[in-house]
Design an enzyme around this catalytic site. Sequence first.
Site, short mmCIF file in Angstrom:
data_model
loop_
_atom_site.label_atom_id
_atom_site.label_comp_id
_atom_site.label_asym_id
_atom_site.label_seq_id
_atom_site.Cartn_x
_atom_site.Cartn_y
_atom_site.Cartn_z
N LYS A 163 1.29 -0.88 0.26
CA LYS A 163 0.33 -0.04 0.04
C LYS A 163 0.73 0.97 0.37
CE LYS A 163 -3.57 1.75 3.13
NZ LYS A 163 -5.03 1.59 3.43
N SER A 168 -10.63 -1.01 6.30
CA SER A 168 -10.13 -0.41 5.32
C SER A 168 -8.72 -1.56 4.87
CB SER A 168 -8.34 0.41 5.49
OG SER A 168 -9.32 2.53 5.62
N SER A 219 -9.49 1.70 2.34
CA SER A 219 -8.61 2.27 2.13
C SER A 219 -7.99 1.66 1.11
CB SER A 219 -7.46 3.32 3.03
OG SER A 219 -7.06 2.57 4.20
#
Lengths: 429, 429
Positions: free
Chosen positions: B73, B166, B142
């Site tokens: 990420k 997330s 996210s």
Amino acid sequence: MTELNGLDATRLGEMLAAGEISAQDILDASLSRIDAREDSVRAWTWRSPTPDQTTAGQSAPQAPLRGIPVGVKDIMQTRDMPTGWGTRYLSAETSPCDAAAVALLRRAGAVLLGKTVSTELAGFTPGKTRNPHDLSRTPGGSSSGSAAAVADGMVPVALGTQTAGSIIRPASYCGVVGFKPSFGTVPMAGIKAFSPSLDTAGWFTRSVRDSRRVFGAMTASSLPVAAPPTLSQLRIGLAVVPVAGLEASTRQALDATGAALSQAGAQVMEAPLPEGFDELAALHKRIMAYEAARALADEYDRHHASIGPKVLEVLDEGWTIGYVDYRRDQKEAARLNDALAGCWQQLDVIITPSATGEAPIGHEATGDPIYSRAWTLPGLPAISLPLAKGPAGMPIGMQLIAPWGRDLELLDMAEAVMQSLQISVPLPA
Amino acid sequence: MTELNGLDATRLGEMLAAGEISAQDILDASLSRIDAREDSVRAWTWRSPTPDQTTAGQSAPQAPLRGIPVGVKDIMQTRDMPTGWGTRYLSAETSPCDAAAVALLRRAGAVLLGKTVSTELAGFTPGKTRNPHDLSRTPGGSSSGSAAAVADGMVPVALGTQTAGSIIRPASYCGVVGFKPSFGTVPMAGIKAFSPSLDTAGWFTRSVRDSRRVFGAMTASSLPVAAPPTLSQLRIGLAVVPVAGLEASTRQALDATGAALSQAGAQVMEAPLPEGFDELAALHKRIMAYEAARALADEYDRHHASIGPKVLEVLDEGWTIGYVDYRRDQKEAARLNDALAGCWQQLDVIITPSATGEAPIGHEATGDPIYSRAWTLPGLPAISLPLAKGPAGMPIGMQLIAPWGRDLELLDMAEAVMQSLQISVPLPA
């Protein structure tokens, strides 16, 4: 204006608000003191050639640190100063963002003078800093420069971090107030991790009221007015964890503190610690090693040859510990901390030595964090107060400990103790 | 070699060890799939032109992710790739060090292909990623790019983080296995903070056994051999917290899951949650906002005009909350979590929906994290399994929750559930 250097931030703020001095006067006093003393004390790893007063000037008149010069430990990222992490092998560049703690300082109106010396990665390899009260002695670590800078009157406030005893011990050795909040109080974003379940940002000040003021700044919150209890409202437990290793003079200083507070009306007893509580110190050491190895995996893998032996020793130990044993240690630590609940029913605060004794002579080591380990592991708030002197005339601190989350109550109790014992924090002779 | 894309890392590792395929074959399969699908899925914010196979090649033959392509990420620092933090306003430079989680991946032999799309600062402003099962829908966030990249077979493993929902929500929307360990399990060093008492690194995989394999990598530990229980050994509690907001089809899917597991021999009941447990979702929201404002103080102060409205809304709320109220919220959250102890005496695992329903249509939002908030706040481990399909044929995940620290037991139970219900994780049609 050198007489300003012995004053705390609260007093400087009052004088500033009353128009008796200007922000420039405060800054000049700090810079003069640093110019005069830095060659001896060596508190700074980087000094701003032109300290940025912009955010301070923009801050509200009631901003808690408006115009106050501060230092920040060199493991905290800054957008306008290099960060060296206490090493020579990690690149010392500026960062895209300030560490959250640094941004919160700026918001509160503080003027950043530079970065203070950290031990290597906030571990046990000393930096160049000397104890302002006796240059032949260590200031302690890992927040060496911050403790020394405040003790020497270079700045009234400096930020540090504690994973074992890295605020409480140097505060004790340098004779200042050192505060480690409850774990999790101040965001660690942008601060180099060593052991993430233990790493805690805190600060050094010349007074307890300043420590409370910084607490307001670092939580960006209006706090309730301070309400120090009377001594007769206080139930104090004395403790030494673990028992072995304490110097006799420090044991005597603890007892003398207890006697003086009892004399002043407090209810003083031996803290009824749970069976086996001593074990927390050893658990802390193992948990710290496990976490440090993983948190510093990139440094270990890519800078192995450059890492000092004192840090390597911790990391190497950490790699020998596996997840299952780590979880078992954590579970045992939680059990011991839960067992402390009974103790807190009988006590408002625990008083225990901040270190084994006076700052050791020499600069090859930063002293032993042993007397902070058991309290740092469960994340309890702690404040070291310069309550005694040792046989060589060096400061000896006692730390006050409260339950997790009772930081404001702890600060109030610390203020009551300081007032009752009429303790001041003088500049080095 | 596109047939490799649907395989999990464990199977690929077996084939590699048996000499049936080479590490280059695995890498080529990933790169081909990305070439073919990235224009549609948009999972990556940065792709390495020449993925570094050095550390993978140096890793031990038994390294758990040897030769496995992975994505991380884009809020995780990397020493050889830029980090954009899901923003355009923070400088996207390489970092002096890898995030600890990234370094641990490399140690385990993984090959980093690039950075996956994050929402802005891991908040609620969507990135460019689309749901591989229906490009007109959000992948969730996210950790949008990591979930989509694994779902699409671009990589068998990708790292994400969870502060609200997330990992669990995008895993549910994208139909993969998403694991959020107990808070504190993986070091967050080098990962952008949003709410430090909640932020937790985790991962997406195609199988539960892969999730366990990554767990070994991220703890750098040899784990005990997996021991999935038989269903008849399991006491399962079904829960929906809070009750309002769940789509009817998801409620039916939960009930159907309970019925199927009961049929398979498990003891299934409604989870006896403590009185007022629902309140945890609202407490999570306030605590997250308080912490985010402080952790992102520098971004707020210096990039205010660039921050998207969805993130600003959280930060602005956070600045209205003061320390005293924050501590009161934390205390109430701890009380509710303590009250859950009674529930855990009757249950081994809680099963609850991962999200309100199927991935919503559109790319203006990433869906609602509401069904993760109550479990993320006390730091409990959670794993989302793709157990159902919604009315539009999109995946619907159910998350399994266990007490803090019982991550390996949770993974074993998840494996048992997957086997019992004969769930597989196919590539998008």
